[in-house]
Each structure stands twice: as structure tokens, then as C-alpha cells.
Design a protein around this motif. Structure first.
Motif, mmCIF file in Angstrom:
data_model
loop_
_atom_site.group_PDB
_atom_site.id
_atom_site.type_symbol
_atom_site.label_atom_id
_atom_site.label_comp_id
_atom_site.label_asym_id
_atom_site.label_seq_id
_atom_site.Cartn_x
_atom_site.Cartn_y
_atom_site.Cartn_z
ATOM 1 N N GLU A 17 1.184 -3.870 26.529
ATOM 2 C CA GLU A 17 1.766 -3.629 25.211
ATOM 3 C C GLU A 17 2.107 -4.992 24.613
ATOM 4 O O GLU A 17 2.881 -5.734 25.201
ATOM 5 C CB GLU A 17 3.020 -2.765 25.305
ATOM 6 C CG GLU A 17 2.774 -1.285 25.452
ATOM 7 C CD GLU A 17 2.164 -0.872 26.774
ATOM 8 O OE1 GLU A 17 1.175 -0.139 26.737
ATOM 9 O OE2 GLU A 17 2.656 -1.263 27.828
ATOM 10 N N MET A 18 1.529 -5.313 23.465
ATOM 11 C CA MET A 18 1.667 -6.665 22.925
ATOM 12 C C MET A 18 2.213 -6.738 21.505
ATOM 13 O O MET A 18 2.685 -7.775 21.101
ATOM 14 C CB MET A 18 0.308 -7.367 22.943
ATOM 15 C CG MET A 18 -0.215 -7.711 24.310
ATOM 16 S SD MET A 18 0.662 -9.046 25.108
ATOM 17 C CE MET A 18 0.292 -10.429 24.058
ATOM 18 N N SER A 19 2.150 -5.682 20.715
ATOM 19 C CA SER A 19 2.496 -5.792 19.297
ATOM 20 C C SER A 19 3.429 -4.665 18.860
ATOM 21 O O SER A 19 2.984 -3.665 18.301
ATOM 22 C CB SER A 19 1.232 -5.775 18.441
ATOM 23 O OG SER A 19 0.419 -6.867 18.768
ATOM 24 N N SER A 52 3.082 -7.394 33.901
ATOM 25 C CA SER A 52 2.269 -6.904 32.792
ATOM 26 C C SER A 52 3.104 -6.997 31.512
ATOM 27 O O SER A 52 4.330 -7.054 31.574
ATOM 28 C CB SER A 52 1.861 -5.457 33.043
ATOM 29 O OG SER A 52 1.105 -4.953 31.964
ATOM 30 N N TYR A 53 2.449 -7.000 30.366
ATOM 31 C CA TYR A 53 3.194 -7.062 29.108
ATOM 32 C C TYR A 53 3.804 -5.707 28.775
ATOM 33 O O TYR A 53 3.112 -4.695 28.768
ATOM 34 C CB TYR A 53 2.291 -7.527 27.960
ATOM 35 C CG TYR A 53 2.084 -9.018 28.001
ATOM 36 C CD1 TYR A 53 2.984 -9.870 27.383
ATOM 37 C CD2 TYR A 53 1.011 -9.565 28.683
ATOM 38 C CE1 TYR A 53 2.819 -11.243 27.433
ATOM 39 C CE2 TYR A 53 0.835 -10.933 28.733
ATOM 40 C CZ TYR A 53 1.743 -11.766 28.114
ATOM 41 O OH TYR A 53 1.577 -13.117 28.178
ATOM 42 N N ASP A 54 5.096 -5.709 28.515
ATOM 43 C CA ASP A 54 5.835 -4.537 28.087
ATOM 44 C C ASP A 54 6.644 -4.893 26.844
ATOM 45 O O ASP A 54 6.847 -6.070 26.537
ATOM 46 C CB ASP A 54 6.807 -4.058 29.182
ATOM 47 C CG ASP A 54 6.081 -3.392 30.343
ATOM 48 O OD1 ASP A 54 5.073 -2.709 30.112
ATOM 49 O OD2 ASP A 54 6.545 -3.545 31.488
ATOM 50 N N PHE A 62 10.076 -7.162 21.059
ATOM 51 C CA PHE A 62 9.132 -8.223 21.414
ATOM 52 C C PHE A 62 8.401 -7.840 22.684
ATOM 53 O O PHE A 62 8.823 -6.956 23.426
ATOM 54 C CB PHE A 62 9.845 -9.574 21.578
ATOM 55 C CG PHE A 62 10.875 -9.602 22.679
ATOM 56 C CD1 PHE A 62 10.545 -10.058 23.945
ATOM 57 C CD2 PHE A 62 12.173 -9.185 22.445
ATOM 58 C CE1 PHE A 62 11.489 -10.090 24.957
ATOM 59 C CE2 PHE A 62 13.128 -9.222 23.442
ATOM 60 C CZ PHE A 62 12.784 -9.670 24.702
ATOM 61 N N ALA A 63 7.282 -8.505 22.935
ATOM 62 C CA ALA A 63 6.495 -8.282 24.142
ATOM 63 C C ALA A 63 6.775 -9.405 25.132
ATOM 64 O O ALA A 63 6.949 -10.557 24.740
ATOM 65 C CB ALA A 63 5.008 -8.250 23.801
ATOM 66 N N SER A 64 6.835 -9.066 26.417
ATOM 67 C CA SER A 64 7.020 -10.066 27.469
ATOM 68 C C SER A 64 6.308 -9.615 28.735
ATOM 69 O O SER A 64 6.228 -8.418 29.016
ATOM 70 C CB SER A 64 8.508 -10.269 27.760
ATOM 71 O OG SER A 64 8.685 -11.216 28.795
#
Length: 114
Positions: A102-104, A64-66, A57-59
């Protein structure tokens, strides 16, 4: 622009059943290793390695999103999930996580030919 707090939820449905179970928030089953935090969690992707289920999953818990990897145990008979560990995937120039968002997450399937 992403605003608010998004959490991940899960539900069960037996093969042949018409309905899913009531959705349950991962916050209800968490211990020290957390899937949901006060930050946003998005884009769940479930996969198995050697029979062990993992949830990617992204968090944005660090700003920042990782992409994060949660090792989980699923008990379909009891309709329960437990989280055994949560870790960010590696960060760096040749790694999954980079300075970008990074989101998906996903894991490509493999096929044996031969």
C-alpha cells in the motif's frame, strides 16, 4: 526498486504570503510515536476528522509497505506541529492494509445532496 531512506517533511505558508517556511523534518518533533523511522516513509495525505488533523502515509517499517495514521496538532501561529499518536491502519482481507504494498493513501471527499 525503492532504495535508501525517505522521510516526510513539512512547511508553512500564511495566506497571501509569497514564500513557504523552511522545510522541517518530522524527526525534529518526534516523541515515542514516530512518523519518520529508519525505514522509508512516503505519500503523505493530510485530512481532518471532527476537526482533528490526521496525516496518512505509507511506510515499510514492518517489511512491506502499509498505511499509517498519525494524529497531529497544528499551530499555524507558531508554525509548529506535534504528533500525538501513530498507528498502522487495520490489516486483513477486508482491511486497508493487505499482503500487497500500500503506497498512496487518500480519503475521498464527501458531498451531501438534499
Amino acid at each position: 526498486v525503492i532504495r535508501g531512506n525517505a522521510d516526510l517533511w513539512y512547511s508553512f505558508r500564511a495566506v497571501g504570503a509569497e514564500r513557504w517556511s523552511a522545510p522541517m523534518n518530522f524527526r525534529g518533533i518526534q516523541s515515542a510515536d514516530s512518523v519518520n523511522t529508519p525505514s522509508n516513509e512516503y505519500s503523505p495525505f493530510l485530512y481532518c476528522i471532527g476537526g482533528t488533523p490526521h496525516l496518512l502515509f505509507a511506510s515499510n517499517r514492518t517489511g512491506s509497505y502499509d498505511i499509517y495514521d498519525a494524529s497531529i496538532v497544528i499551530d499555524p501561529e507558531r508554525r509548529s506541529i506535534s504528533v500525538t499518536s501513530v498507528r498502522p491502519l487495520p490489516t486483513g482481507p477486508d482491511a486497508v492494509n493487505s499482503p500487497a504494498r500500500e503506497m498512496s493513501p487518500c480519503v475521498a471527499g464527501s458531498m451531501t445532496v438534499g
